[in-house]
Design a protein around this motif. Structure first.
Motif, PDB file in Angstrom:
ATOM      1  N   PRO A   1       0.815  -1.221   0.000  1.00 17.83           N
ATOM      2  CA  PRO A   1       0.000   0.000   0.000  1.00 17.83           C
ATOM      3  C   PRO A   1       0.846   1.267   0.000  1.00 17.83           C
ATOM      4  N   ILE A   2       0.324   2.290  -0.633  1.00 14.66           N
ATOM      5  CA  ILE A   2       0.975   3.593  -0.693  1.00 14.66           C
ATOM      6  C   ILE A   2       0.363   4.501   0.376  1.00 14.66           C
ATOM      7  N   ARG A   3       1.200   5.136   1.169  1.00 16.92           N
ATOM      8  CA  ARG A   3       0.725   6.090   2.176  1.00 16.92           C
ATOM      9  C   ARG A   3       0.528   7.432   1.496  1.00 16.92           C
ATOM     10  N   TYR A   4      -0.718   7.772   1.226  1.00 16.33           N
ATOM     11  CA  TYR A   4      -0.997   8.965   0.410  1.00 16.33           C
ATOM     12  C   TYR A   4      -0.595  10.250   1.129  1.00 16.33           C
ATOM     13  N   ARG A   5       0.174  11.060   0.393  1.00 15.36           N
ATOM     14  CA  ARG A   5       0.537  12.403   0.851  1.00 15.36           C
ATOM     15  C   ARG A   5       0.324  13.338  -0.326  1.00 15.36           C
ATOM     16  N   GLY A   6      -0.674  14.171  -0.216  1.00 16.81           N
ATOM     17  CA  GLY A   6      -0.945  15.031  -1.354  1.00 16.81           C
ATOM     18  C   GLY A   6      -2.028  16.039  -1.080  1.00 16.81           C
ATOM     19  N   SER A   7      -2.669  16.483  -2.161  1.00 14.96           N
ATOM     20  CA  SER A   7      -3.587  17.609  -2.095  1.00 14.96           C
ATOM     21  C   SER A   7      -4.998  17.230  -1.662  1.00 14.96           C
ATOM     22  N   ASP A   8      -5.332  15.938  -1.706  1.00 15.53           N
ATOM     23  CA  ASP A   8      -6.676  15.508  -1.336  1.00 15.53           C
ATOM     24  C   ASP A   8      -6.719  15.233   0.165  1.00 15.53           C
TER      25      ASP A   8
ATOM     26  N   HIS B   1      -8.115  11.872   1.687  1.00 14.00           N
ATOM     27  CA  HIS B   1      -7.305  10.652   1.647  1.00 14.00           C
ATOM     28  C   HIS B   1      -5.949  10.834   2.305  1.00 14.00           C
ATOM     29  N   GLN B   2      -5.717  11.972   2.928  1.00 15.27           N
ATOM     30  CA  GLN B   2      -4.410  12.273   3.517  1.00 15.27           C
ATOM     31  C   GLN B   2      -4.026  11.225   4.558  1.00 15.27           C
ATOM     32  N   GLY B   3      -2.871  10.584   4.350  1.00 21.57           N
ATOM     33  CA  GLY B   3      -2.367   9.587   5.284  1.00 21.57           C
ATOM     34  C   GLY B   3      -2.941   8.197   5.097  1.00 21.57           C
ATOM     35  N   ALA B   4      -3.896   8.030   4.182  1.00 17.69           N
ATOM     36  CA  ALA B   4      -4.524   6.724   3.981  1.00 17.69           C
ATOM     37  C   ALA B   4      -3.558   5.750   3.323  1.00 17.69           C
ATOM     38  N   ALA B   5      -3.664   4.475   3.710  1.00 12.89           N
ATOM     39  CA  ALA B   5      -2.909   3.413   3.060  1.00 12.89           C
ATOM     40  C   ALA B   5      -3.722   2.951   1.852  1.00 12.89           C
ATOM     41  N   VAL B   6      -3.231   3.261   0.660  1.00 13.18           N
ATOM     42  CA  VAL B   6      -4.002   3.084  -0.568  1.00 13.18           C
ATOM     43  C   VAL B   6      -3.510   1.847  -1.327  1.00 13.18           C
ATOM     44  N   THR B   7      -4.429   0.923  -1.611  1.00 12.10           N
ATOM     45  CA  THR B   7      -4.091  -0.266  -2.389  1.00 12.10           C
ATOM     46  C   THR B   7      -4.353  -0.009  -3.874  1.00 12.10           C
ATOM     47  N   GLY B   8      -3.946  -0.976  -4.696  1.00 12.26           N
ATOM     48  CA  GLY B   8      -4.230  -0.852  -6.118  1.00 12.26           C
ATOM     49  C   GLY B   8      -5.722  -0.829  -6.407  1.00 12.26           C
ATOM     50  N   ASP B   9      -6.479  -1.633  -5.656  1.00 11.25           N
ATOM     51  CA  ASP B   9      -7.930  -1.619  -5.818  1.00 11.25           C
ATOM     52  C   ASP B   9      -8.504  -0.261  -5.422  1.00 11.25           C
ATOM     53  N   ASP B  10      -7.943   0.322  -4.366  1.00  9.07           N
ATOM     54  CA  ASP B  10      -8.401   1.649  -3.940  1.00  9.07           C
ATOM     55  C   ASP B  10      -8.181   2.683  -5.043  1.00  9.07           C
ATOM     56  N   ILE B  11      -7.034   2.615  -5.695  1.00 12.63           N
ATOM     57  CA  ILE B  11      -6.720   3.582  -6.755  1.00 12.63           C
ATOM     58  C   ILE B  11      -7.729   3.460  -7.890  1.00 12.63           C
ATOM     59  N   ARG B  12      -8.019   2.235  -8.291  1.00  8.68           N
ATOM     60  CA  ARG B  12      -8.978   2.048  -9.389  1.00  8.68           C
ATOM     61  C   ARG B  12     -10.361   2.551  -9.009  1.00  8.68           C
TER      62      ARG B  12
ATOM     63  N   ASP C   1       0.376  12.880  -7.074  1.00  8.65           N
ATOM     64  CA  ASP C   1       0.705  12.805  -5.646  1.00  8.65           C
ATOM     65  C   ASP C   1       1.080  11.380  -5.246  1.00  8.65           C
ATOM     66  N   LEU C   2       0.370  10.406  -5.788  1.00 11.16           N
ATOM     67  CA  LEU C   2       0.654   9.015  -5.442  1.00 11.16           C
ATOM     68  C   LEU C   2       2.057   8.608  -5.891  1.00 11.16           C
TER      69      LEU C   2
ATOM     70  N   THR D   1       4.032   1.683   2.175  1.00 15.21           N
ATOM     71  CA  THR D   1       3.934   1.357   3.594  1.00 15.21           C
ATOM     72  C   THR D   1       3.530  -0.094   3.719  1.00 15.21           C
ATOM     73  N   ARG D   2       3.304  -0.517   4.915  1.00 19.67           N
ATOM     74  CA  ARG D   2       2.817  -1.866   5.168  1.00 19.67           C
ATOM     75  C   ARG D   2       1.483  -1.773   5.887  1.00 19.67           C
ATOM     76  N   PRO D   3       0.548  -2.677   5.561  1.00 17.77           N
ATOM     77  CA  PRO D   3      -0.746  -2.613   6.242  1.00 17.77           C
ATOM     78  C   PRO D   3      -0.608  -2.858   7.741  1.00 17.77           C
ATOM     79  N   ASP D   4      -1.463  -2.202   8.498  1.00 16.65           N
ATOM     80  CA  ASP D   4      -1.470  -2.365   9.942  1.00 16.65           C
ATOM     81  C   ASP D   4      -2.078  -3.718  10.280  1.00 16.65           C
ATOM     82  N   PRO D   5      -1.288  -4.622  10.876  1.00 16.18           N
ATOM     83  CA  PRO D   5      -1.833  -5.958  11.178  1.00 16.18           C
ATOM     84  C   PRO D   5      -2.986  -5.911  12.162  1.00 16.18           C
TER      85      PRO D   5
END
Length: 506
Positions: free
Chosen positions: A303-310, A313-324, A344-345, A351-355
């Motif tokens: 997952p990508i830890r989003y840091r950007g203008s939105d 979604h700030q700080g969210a752990a974004v998966t490929g499915d999330d992006i689509r 931004d992505l 990052t790694r998902p929180d277990p």
């Protein structure tokens, strides 16, 4: 389940037979306004009062409740309450009637629509109508439907197919349906678009109107089309914006989103390639699309830890499915925002998902909108949903190959696979009622093919197509093409449809 119309024949005689035929699509006769057994509903005199607390809304915004039968085939049985509203904006000497509306969903509240519409409609339109809103049966203030779902079960989003999680997805869908059936078994067969359309006709009568005009967006176009089929003699000026195919409502409505996403994605990539100096995603459409899929593949690995203008979604752990799923909507409703988010992505860390994260909770939530959506989507055309889970697996694999952006989302299994059969067959829309169908070219929620199908089903309609138009919903939106606004306003004001279909430019 026994046919409700057969019971109606025995219960209320000839007039009920006429009504039952109307429910199947036959045109109502001029002398049979409604079955006599429904008189007590059609003859109501609602007690109007000011909506909200003093100062919250203008005094002219009034609310009331009306009673409708739960099952129109058994009108002496259980009843339901509808919350309705009106805003008297019409001018004496110019008044034409009332304008009902529905914003879509299914599951979007509509009681407050008159306030929203007052600001969106031209004065020439407001001068001719009292604006009327209502929460459809089972929603909001209208005897709300609830299934007692948990936060995880009540997620309204479609879920992508994955071989490793399909068994879990199937169990989740089965459990969600079972929970709704256990809690709302008696009402589910009657939370349908057809019954909502019948409710609209009761609203028409209690407002003292021979006909109603109507403005519907998205799912609201289907509701409007069903009303024209059941009550053609009571349909006045009908505007259907961002339409669905009225004769394939159900699973096809979901699948159409995937087929619409692909051409809209290609159009978006052409748009962004022309602005490579701003977004640096590529100076050709192919490079822009490659940049998108590179980030999907990267997020699939970790997952990508989003840091950007939105900020949402700030700080969210974004998966490929999330992006689509996330960017799919922005591609068409906010194309430049989508480009910025993708840029931004690219610069956000993995990052790694929180277990410790479970992705949901077992706590009950207010699931009214989700329950209503399921009741309509699953029950209106229950025959469109396969009952064998294996069919969904096969379809999802096939559709992911055909429509990579969203095919595995829309073809995957949902609670509709386990939903009870509807109380009636799906409505076949095929009439000559006049209507105006408005459609963007690049709408991925209700693709152009859906709008064309609505236009063809309503033989008296005219199509207003926005060439180059992006996004879902056109009329009344900021930046709507003047051509659309002018055409719809003229129709609502004069009642005259354009002589031919209208072609507008974005």
């Amino acid at each position: 389940m026994r046919p409700v119309h057969k019971a109606a024949v025995a219960a209320v005689g000839l007039l009920a037979t006429l009504y039952a035929l109307t429910a199947q699509g036959a045109q109502i006769t001029p002398t049979a306004d409604h079955p006599a057994a429904l008189d007590r509903y059609y003859d109501q005199h609602p007690a109007w009062h000011r909506c909200g607390s003093s100062g919250q809304y203008p005094a002219s915004f009034q609310c009331a409740t009306v009673t409708v039968p739960l099952d129109y085939a058994h009108p002496r049985g259980r009843t339901s309450t509808l919350a309705i509203s009106r805003l008297r904006t019409s001018v004496p000497g110019k008044r034409h009637g009332v304008l009902l509306s529905n914003p879509g969903g299914p599951g979007d509240l509509a009681l407050g629509d008159p306030i929203t519409m007052k600001d969106a409609l031209a004065k020439s339109v407001r001068d001719r109508y009292d604006l009327v809103g209502f929460d459809p049966r089972g929603l909001g203030a209208s005897s709300p439907l609830r299934c007692g779902l948990t936060q995880d079960e009540a997620s309204p989003d479609l879920h992508p197919y994955r071989a490793a999680t399909f068994a879990k997805d199937t169990a989740r869908a089965r459990d969600t349906a079972a929970r709704c059936i256990a809690r709302e078994r008696a009402r589910l067969p009657y939370i349908t678009t057809r019954d909502t359309a019948r409710d609209m006709d009761v609203i028409r009568a209690v407002l003292g109107q021979k006909k109603i005009s109507y403005l519907g967006w998205s799912y609201g176009t289907y509701l409007g089309a069903v009303y024209t089929q059941l009550f053609p003699g009571h349909s006045d000026r009908i505007v259907l914006d961002s339409a669905v195919d009225p004769n394939r409502f159900g699973r096809h409505t979901n699948l159409a989103m995937a087929t619409g996403a692909e051409p809209a994605f290609r159009e978006w990539s052409r748009l962004i390639a022309r602005r490579d100096h701003t977004y640096r995603l590529g100076d050709t459409p192919a490079k822009v699309r490659a940049a998108f899929w590179q980030q999907v593949a990267r997020a699939d690995r970790a997952p990508i830890r989003y840091r950007g203008s939105d900020e949402a979604h700030q700080g969210a752990a974004v998966t490929g499915d999330d992006i689509r799923d996330w960017l799919r909507a922005d591609f068409f409703n906010a194309p430049y925002q989508a480009a910025r988010e993708l840029a931004d992505l690219r610069t956000s860390p993995t990052t790694r998902p929180d277990p410790a994260s479970t992705g949901g909770t077992a706590d009950p939530v207010d699931d009214n909108a989700v329950a209503l959506n399921l009741a309509i989507m699953c029950g209106d055309n229950s025959a469109s949903w396969p009952r064998d889970p294996a069919r969904y697996r096969l379809d999802a694999v096939r559709d992911k190959a055909r429509n990579p952006i969203y095919g595995d989302f829309t073809a995957n299994i949902t609670p509709c696979a386990f939903w009870p059969k509807g109380s009636e067959p799906a409505t076949r829309v095929d009439n000559t009622v006049g209507a105006l169908v408005v459609q963007n070219q690049w709408d991925s929620q209700t693709p152009l093919s859906e709008g064309l199908a609505m236009h063809h089903a309503l033989h008296g309609s005219r199509l207003v197509q926005v060439h180059g138009g992006r996004g879902h919903v056109v009329y009344g939106m900021p930046g709507a093409p003047a051509c659309v606004t002018r055409t719809v306003n003229a129709y609502l004001t004069t009642g005259r449809l354009p002589v031919h279909d209208v072609s507008c430019r974005s």
